[in-house]
Write an enzyme that holds these catalytic residues in place. Structure first.
Site, PDB file in Angstrom:
ATOM      1  N   SER A  44       0.843  -1.210   0.000  1.00 15.73           N
ATOM      2  CA  SER A  44       0.000   0.000   0.000  1.00 15.73           C
ATOM      3  C   SER A  44       0.878   1.260   0.000  1.00 15.73           C
ATOM      4  O   SER A  44       0.505   2.270  -0.589  1.00 15.73           O
ATOM      5  CB  SER A  44      -0.967   0.004   1.184  1.00 15.73           C
ATOM      6  N   ASN A  45       2.037   1.189   0.626  1.00 17.73           N
ATOM      7  CA  ASN A  45       2.936   2.351   0.591  1.00 17.73           C
ATOM      8  C   ASN A  45       3.606   2.509  -0.771  1.00 17.73           C
ATOM      9  O   ASN A  45       3.836   3.627  -1.220  1.00 17.73           O
ATOM     10  CB  ASN A  45       3.980   2.251   1.708  1.00 17.73           C
ATOM     11  N   LYS A  94      23.539 -14.354   1.705  1.00 19.91           N
ATOM     12  CA  LYS A  94      22.891 -13.043   1.572  1.00 19.91           C
ATOM     13  C   LYS A  94      23.653 -12.127   0.602  1.00 19.91           C
ATOM     14  O   LYS A  94      23.064 -11.359  -0.154  1.00 19.91           O
ATOM     15  CB  LYS A  94      22.837 -12.401   2.959  1.00 19.91           C
ATOM     16  N   MET A 150      10.970  -6.468   4.532  1.00 18.46           N
ATOM     17  CA  MET A 150      11.170  -7.076   5.848  1.00 18.46           C
ATOM     18  C   MET A 150      12.514  -7.785   5.983  1.00 18.46           C
ATOM     19  O   MET A 150      12.583  -8.892   6.527  1.00 18.46           O
ATOM     20  CB  MET A 150      10.015  -8.039   6.142  1.00 18.46           C
ATOM     21  N   ARG A 151      13.560  -7.160   5.490  1.00 14.94           N
ATOM     22  CA  ARG A 151      14.904  -7.731   5.624  1.00 14.94           C
ATOM     23  C   ARG A 151      15.899  -6.653   5.997  1.00 14.94           C
ATOM     24  O   ARG A 151      15.724  -5.494   5.589  1.00 14.94           O
ATOM     25  CB  ARG A 151      15.378  -8.289   4.274  1.00 14.94           C
ATOM     26  N   LEU A 152      16.919  -7.076   6.720  1.00 15.41           N
ATOM     27  CA  LEU A 152      18.009  -6.163   7.061  1.00 15.41           C
ATOM     28  C   LEU A 152      18.887  -6.004   5.818  1.00 15.41           C
ATOM     29  O   LEU A 152      19.268  -6.985   5.199  1.00 15.41           O
ATOM     30  CB  LEU A 152      18.810  -6.779   8.210  1.00 15.41           C
ATOM     31  N   ASN A 176      14.089   4.076   4.931  1.00  8.60           N
ATOM     32  CA  ASN A 176      13.199   3.031   5.437  1.00  8.60           C
ATOM     33  C   ASN A 176      11.996   3.662   6.121  1.00  8.60           C
ATOM     34  O   ASN A 176      12.101   4.712   6.755  1.00  8.60           O
ATOM     35  CB  ASN A 176      13.942   2.147   6.438  1.00  8.60           C
ATOM     36  N   HIS A 179       9.120   2.937   8.965  1.00  5.49           N
ATOM     37  CA  HIS A 179       8.905   2.025  10.090  1.00  5.49           C
ATOM     38  C   HIS A 179       7.676   2.469  10.884  1.00  5.49           C
ATOM     39  O   HIS A 179       7.529   3.655  11.197  1.00  5.49           O
ATOM     40  CB  HIS A 179      10.137   1.988  10.997  1.00  5.49           C
TER      41      HIS A 179
END
Ligand code: GAR
Length: 218
Positions: free
Chosen positions: A13-14, A66, A91-93, A108, A110
């Site tokens: 949605s963002n 990664k 949803m990942r660093l 980001n 949050h």
């Protein structure tokens, strides 16, 4: 032209709010060129397809490490000559392979007033803690989990009757306005970073314009 990649793992949605802002002309000459996702079936992908935005979907498990996953992403970012990365429900660093080439160019979103409630399920954490206010943070990304210098925050009141679902709705409404407005500011104005403090130099362009006008008059 400045080129933007949005990273998302969920509903998107963002991401849609950013596409809508672009359609309204809020980003002037910049363009969202790419959606990067770690979940090929997530809602954000359908939204990108509807808007005819290129999708780069990589399943992290299919890479040995990664670092390889992020280098595959980096290759697409380079192909598309991306200037800015916006994490909108990713949803990942982010690891060093993306951070280093895009330092201070990754934002980001949050769903809390950081440094409260970093990490997963920030809205559930806020309800469980019983806070009366939570909110939304947009920040630059560094090595940590939701620790980078803060660009903008907006509070959201938690009512006694709120559930995770109703609070999430309120937070989303704030996010859909705050994120596009911060992105528009970053595209338009330079920033100054001093320690943890970020200043968006909104006066600088105005000052330039004033100087130009003065010179014309002179
Ligand atoms: C947003 O609320 C965003 O703040 C959150 O994920 C949601 C994505 O919603 N991000 C995080 O929790 C990051 N730690 P969306 O897919 O509908 O844009």
């Amino acid at each position: 032209m400045q080129r933007i990649a949005v990273f998302a793992s969920g509903t998107g949605s963002n991401f849609q709010a950013l596409l809508d802002a672009q359609a309204r002309g809020q980003f002037e000459a910049a363009a969202i060129r790419l959606l990067v996702t770690d979940r090929p079936n997530c809602g954000a992908v359908a939204k990108a397809q509807a808007a005819q935005i290129r999708v780069a979907a990589f399943t992290p498990k299919q890479f040995p490490a990664k670092s390889e996953y992020e280098r595959a992403i980096l290759q697409v970012l380079r192909e598309e000559q991306i200037d800015w990365i916006v994490l909108a429900g990713y949803m990942r660093l982010v690891g060093p392979d993306l951070l280093q080439p895009y330092r201070n160019r990754i934002l980001n979103l949050h769903p809390s007033l950081l440094p409260a409630f970093p990490g997963k399920d920030a809205i559930g954490q806020a309800i469980a803690y019983g806070v009366k206010y939570t909110g939304v943070t947009v920040h630059l990304v560094d090595e940590g989990m939701d620790t980078g210098p803060i660009l903008a925050q907006q509070p959201v009141q938690v009512e006694d009757t709120d559930t995770v679902e109703t609070l999430a709705d309120k937070i989303h409404q704030v996010e859909h306005k705050l994120l596009p407005s911060v992105v528009a500011d970053l595209l338009r104005y330079p920033i100054e970073i001093e320690g943890r403090t970020v200043r968006i130099l909104k006066e600088s362009r105005k000052r330039d314009e004033t100087t130009r006008i003065d010179q014309r008059i002179g």
